[in-house]
Structures are given as C-alpha cells and as structure tokens.
Design an enzyme around this catalytic site. Structure first.
Site, PDB file in Angstrom:
ATOM      1  N   GLU A  50       0.586  -1.167  -0.260  1.00  0.00           N
ATOM      2  CA  GLU A  50      -0.216  -0.135  -0.162  1.00  0.00           C
ATOM      3  C   GLU A  50       0.409   1.248   0.036  1.00  0.00           C
ATOM      4  OE1 GLU A  50      -3.947  -1.997  -0.017  1.00  0.00           O
ATOM      5  OE2 GLU A  50      -3.002   0.317  -0.166  1.00  0.00           O
ATOM      6  N   ASP A 110      -4.278 -10.017  -8.498  1.00  0.00           N
ATOM      7  CA  ASP A 110      -4.017  -9.538  -9.623  1.00  0.00           C
ATOM      8  C   ASP A 110      -3.586  -8.944 -10.134  1.00  0.00           C
ATOM      9  OD1 ASP A 110      -4.665  -7.982  -7.236  1.00  0.00           O
ATOM     10  OD2 ASP A 110      -6.523  -6.820  -7.489  1.00  0.00           O
ATOM     11  N   GLU A 140     -18.503  -6.635  -4.100  1.00  0.00           N
ATOM     12  CA  GLU A 140     -17.496  -6.802  -4.250  1.00  0.00           C
ATOM     13  C   GLU A 140     -16.783  -8.353  -4.553  1.00  0.00           C
ATOM     14  OE1 GLU A 140     -13.136  -6.312  -2.275  1.00  0.00           O
ATOM     15  OE2 GLU A 140     -15.606  -5.264  -2.640  1.00  0.00           O
ATOM     16  N   GLU A 149     -12.755  -0.699 -10.346  1.00  0.00           N
ATOM     17  CA  GLU A 149     -11.768  -1.588 -11.486  1.00  0.00           C
ATOM     18  C   GLU A 149     -12.887  -1.829 -12.672  1.00  0.00           C
ATOM     19  OE1 GLU A 149     -10.022  -1.827  -7.746  1.00  0.00           O
ATOM     20  OE2 GLU A 149     -12.156  -1.950  -8.106  1.00  0.00           O
TER      21      GLU A 149
END
Length: 626
Positions: free
Chosen positions: A248, A381, A490, A515
């Site tokens: 992050e 991902d 989600e 996304e």
C-alpha cells in the site's frame, strides 16, 4: 626518635609518589603522541574505527557464517566511509535490516544512525555527483506528446464535456470535505465528519493528499493542488515507527509522489519519494530476496502478515513493485531498486508453475509456493497487470516481461476463463485444480489489462484478446446492472443458478472501487465504442444517488438493498482512481496519452521510458560540452 623517623618516611614516600606521577605523565604523553601520529597516517581508518562514537558505527549484522571475514568486511566498510564522506553511501548499505520471521523471533532494530550526517555531506558536495543523474527537461523532450494534451483533453462534444465537468465537481466536493473535516489524516469519514488514520500506512499520514495530487493537477484544480503540494513539503513526515503495508505504501505514496514529480517537475516530490524508497528496501532482506509484506519504516524490521499462510508473501504484493522501483532507479541513478525487483522476477522464472499458473502465496524463506490458490482477484490481480505494464513502460524492450505475461495469459485462458449458461465470460478462481466459480470486483481490472495487451500478442491472438477484454468488461457491467443500486458487489458468483450476482451477505458491499470503471476507460480508448461512456455515466449517476452524503462520499454495505446503509468511509483510492478514470473516460485521448504513460495499480500515471531518445539527448549534451 619515633617522630623524626615518621617524618623522614613520609618525605621519602612523597618523593617516590612525585617520581611515579612524573613517569605516568611522561607515559601518557608518549601514548597520546603515538596514537595521534597513527591518526594522521594515510590509511588509518581501521584504527580510527575503534574510537568512533556510536553514531558513526556500522549496523550490526546478525548470523554471519564466518566471523573473521565479517569483521574484515565491516572494517573495510568503515574505512571506505571515513575516506569518502563526500559521497552518498549505497542505499543497500544504509538500509540494511534484520527481518522478523513469521514465527515471532525477535527482530533487531538496525536503523543506521550515521545516515543523516552522510546525506548532509553528500548534499553539500552535490557538484561532485555524476553528470548522468536524472534531468527533468531531457525527460520532457522525449515524451511523444504533452501530458495534458492540446487543451487538457477537453472534449468537443457538449454532452461529454458536461459529464466531465460533473466528475470534476465530484472531485472538488470530495476534496473540500476531506480538507474541512480530515485534513492531514489518511481518509475521511463523511458521516461522522472526522478523519481516519487506520493501520495500513503505519505512522504515515495524508494518504488522501498524496493519492489526489495528480488527479487535482490533471483536472486543473490548481489551487487545491497547491494546497496538497504545500502539505507534502511541510508536513509529510517519513520518519515514523509505524508498521506499514509495503504494497500500500508503494502504490499510494511512492506511486503518487512519482507521478506528481513527472507531471510537474517539482523537486520536493522527487526528494520525498527517494527518501521513502530507501526506507522500503529492508523488506527485501530475506533469504530469497522476496520481500515480506509488513515493514516498520523507522527501524526497517519486516515480517509477514499474520493471516498469510505459513508466513508467506503475497503474489499481488511483491509482484506489484516493478513499475515504481524501476522509476526510483531512474530518478536516483542508483540501480539497487531495479535490482530488487529483477531478483523477484528471476526467482519466479526459475520455480515451477502448476499448469503455468502463479499461486498467490510464496515463502520468502524457501522460495516455494505455499498454497495452490490462483486468482486474478485479490491476492493475485496486479502481478499480472504489472507484467504487461512493465513491458509497455520499457517502450516495449522488456522481452522477459512480455514472455512472462503472454505465457501466464495462455495458462489463464486454459484454466480460468469460463462461460456461464447465460453466456457471460468470467474469470474463475483455481484452488489446487478445483474451480471456484466466483469473480471479485478486483478482478474486473482484467478487461483493461487484456485490452492494452492485445496489440502485442501473437498475430493470430490479437483479436481474440481484444474480444476477451470486451467480454470480461461486459460481465462486470452486468454485475452492476443486476443490483438495486446499479453498483457492483465485492464479489459475484456463477453457481447454483446465479449469474454475476453476489450470493453471500459478506460479498454484497461496495467501497467506491474503481476496477470496472478502469476497464471502461481503457476499452473506450481502444475501441471508441460509445457504450463505454454510457456505462461510465450510469456509474456516475449511481454514485451520486447512493454514495454522496453531506460530508463527502461513502461506500455502501449492500448494493442489493433499496434502503442504503453507508460504511462511513471515503477511500483515498476513490480520489486517485475512480474519479480519475471517470474524468479520463470523458476526456480526449491526448490527456495522458497511452503512448507516453502507464498507470500503476493506484491509477498514478508513470511515464514510458523512451530509452533511445534519452540516450541520444544525453550523448548530444556531452558532445556539446566537449
């Protein structure tokens, strides 16, 4: 007499004490003279090291296999430091860490206390630095077009312009509320109108500010951008002892500061990002070089997430560093950042992949897979995203990244791509050979990824990849249209009669994720099919109706409920990604054109490295100087 005898004895004793005192003075002076002479010998650094204060001492290294060799190495390093104080030390040397194993073995705080003095000296001797350091003007000359286009990407169509202006208003509303209620905190709680710090960023603050810098700049919200820049310059404190997510911090802080620098040329962003980059390096000090997921930015100690299987590192975390770390090497002229991520790639190339797939968990100690769970959603991902983007960012010269991406894509097609009874194409998850017919919102980035990678695939596969990109994006749009709020859950499933629908209560929430909109933006740029702009506008209307509250924007707990319950969180990625992608969707293609920019997984634009042009300009400059 007795008294006379005592007097004479005392006198003799005093004489002997005086003689001893004189002798000790002489001996002390001789020792001082000898040592002083040694200190002025040409190569006396090894002797000097004995007398250095703790602030000059080298970091302690634990677990050496050969003590004598280790002591000699330390002495050589100390000698080099004393002889070359005018030169900034190696980042790896100054950032050395001892990792915290997942079993809880006590880690050592290895922070080098000599860093500040040496860096100050290096700054004072800047004129002695190599001439091939990064030059911003040279970088700008090698861009194929202006980052902001001919008119900041202003569309000619009135309806599209009106929609883009609406997105800009949404950004200003979100920013103004953050500034008013949560300034300096990481994120805004819009219902309670206060700030949220959280635990992902350790002691770092201002995540929403860093994430918003480039969005504010490209939207021409320059007053707000200046506020953000001033906060970074005066208030962003990187000397924190908090426990931070390497992933992050990298995608939000490093990515945000890099893009702000490349877009504006302001040196404060470059200075801060290089300082932060050095603080992340100790996470790589593992037996394999695969970094652990958590790092204390102050001490440099690192460890794996407690929930990660058997102390493993996560594919989507250690695989989502490449773009940022390559640019850290570009800016610093220090290869260590690039070497760290290339080492990750080297290991991944070496180990066996089950059916050509990359599982989500890898041991940083053994370099072996821990579980055979494969997903293009959470945990996996952005690893795949960074393979194709590494190739594109290298100006299509990174053949290794290209090979890895298309090999992985073949395995994904063979094992994960599925079609529902209703004709929807989706990406299932793979658990040791058994398919889980579930697709996460996070996996919806894949439409855009497949799209931008289609052009460079095998000739017979190009159209197939572009078609697959469109099919995946269509499925993700369907997950939005099948909810009461027209926002997507989600995760959604394709089993027990379900089609692109969340079947579990724990998967029904929406936290302002980007996304699906990201894939709309890429597919618009690649095809100019107007449906993608229409789908984007549907998302704007749903966000305004269900997520906008008086104090900002909030996620919702159940996209299928007509009576909305808010989660009281305005995520920083809403400002960085969701609103940026919407703005680009309604802009002309020359705003951040894809031939010059790639977006990191937090939507921070990073420039394609046009190496041939940069080298040509550098050689031209050197020739002119001669």
């Amino acid at each position: 007499s007795p008294s006379l005898h005592l007097s004479l004895s005392a006198s003799g004793m005093g004489l002997r004490l005086s003689q001893k005192f004189v002798f000790l003075l002489f001996l002390s002076g001789l020792v001082t003279l000898c040592l002083g002479a040694l200190f002025f010998l040409p190569d006396s650094a090894r002797l000097k090291r004995i007398f250095l204060s703790k602030t000059e001492a080298q970091p302690v290294t634990v677990g050496s296999e050969n003590d004598a060799r280790e002591q000699a190495r330390k002495a050589d390093a100390a000698a080099a430091r004393v002889r070359a104080l005018s030169r900034k030390p190696s980042v790896t040397h100054e950032a050395r860490a001892v990792d915290r194993p997942p079993q809880g073995i006590k880690a050592q705080d290895e922070r080098s206390s000599g860093r500040t003095r040496t860096e100050t000296t290096a700054a004072q001797n800047d004129a002695r630095q190599p001439r091939d350091t990064f030059e911003y003007d040279r970088f700008k000359k090698c861009l194929l077009g202006s980052p902001l286009g001919s008119d900041r990407g202003k569309p000619g169509d009135p309806q599209t312009l009106q929609r883009r202006d609406k997105v800009k208003e949404m950004m200003k509303f979100a920013w103004d509320n953050y500034k008013h209620y949560a300034w300096g905190k990481n994120e805004l709680r819009p219902l309670t109108r206060n700030g949220h710090i959280g635990t992902m960023f350790g002691g770092l603050r201002g995540a929403s500010i860093i994430d918003s810098l480039d969005t504010l700049y490209i939207m021409d919200l320059l007053e707000e951008y200046e506020e953000a820049k001033d906060w970074v310059e005066n208030n962003l404190d990187l000397n924190s002892n908090g426990e931070s997510s390497l992933f992050e911090v990298n995608i939000r802080y490093v990515g945000g500061l890099l893009s702000a620098y490349y877009l504006t040329g302001n040196e404060v962003f470059k200075k801060k990002v290089l300082e932060l980059g050095e603080k992340l390096l100790p996470a790589f000090n593992t037996p394999t070089g695969i970094p652990r997921g958590v790092i204390n930015l102050g001490s440099g100690t690192s460890w794996s997430w407690g929930w990660a299987s058997a102390g493993s590192s996560i594919l989507a975390e250690f695989g989502t560093l490449h773009l940022e770390f390559v640019h850290l090497s570009e800016l610093s002229n220090n290869p260590v950042f690039r070497e760290k991520v290339m080492n990750i790639r080297k290991l991944l190339n070496k180990i066996e992949k089950p059916h050509g797939l990359y599982p989500n968990f890898l041991s940083p100690v053994t370099g072996n897979w821990v579980q055979h769970h494969v997903s293009l959603g959470g945990l996996g991902d952005s690893f795949y995203e960074y393979l194709i983007k590494s190739y594109l960012m290298s100006d299509k010269t990174d053949e290794e990244a290209k090979k890895m991406y298309y090999s992985a894509l073949e395995a994904i097609e063979a094992n994960l791509v599925q079609q529902s009874p209703g004709g929807l194409t989706y990406l299932a998850e793979w658990r040791g050979g058994i398919l889980d017919h579930k697709m996460g919102h996070l996996a919806c980035f894949a439409g855009g990824m497949l799209g931008i990678g289609a052009e460079d695939g095998a000739p017979e596969k190009k159209q197939r990849y572009l078609d697959l990109a469109g099919e995946i994006t269509h499925t993700c749009h369907e997950s939005y249209t099948r909810s009461a709020t027209k926002l997507g859950p989600e995760a959604f499933r394709f089993d027990a009669g379900a089609e692109a629908t969340a079947t579990r209560l724990s998967e029904r929430y929406y936290i302002l994720r980007p996304e699906v909109i990201e894939s709309y933006m890429y597919m618009w740029r690649l095809t100019h099919d107007p449906k993608y702009r229409e789908w984007g506008w549907e998302a704007v209307e749903a966000l305004e109706k269900h997520c906008r509250v008086e104090g900002g924007y909030s996620g919702i707990r159940d996209v299928y409920a007509s009576a909305v319950s808010h989660d009281n969180m305005q995520q920083s990625f809403f400002l960085s990604e969701t609103l940026k992608y919407l703005y680009l969707l309604f802009s002309d293609d020359d705003l951040l054109p894809l031939q010059d920019w790639v977006f990191n997984t937090e939507a921070h634009p990073l420039p394609i490295i046009h190496r041939n042009c940069l080298q040509r300009l550098m050689h031209s400059t050197q020739s002119n100087e001669k």
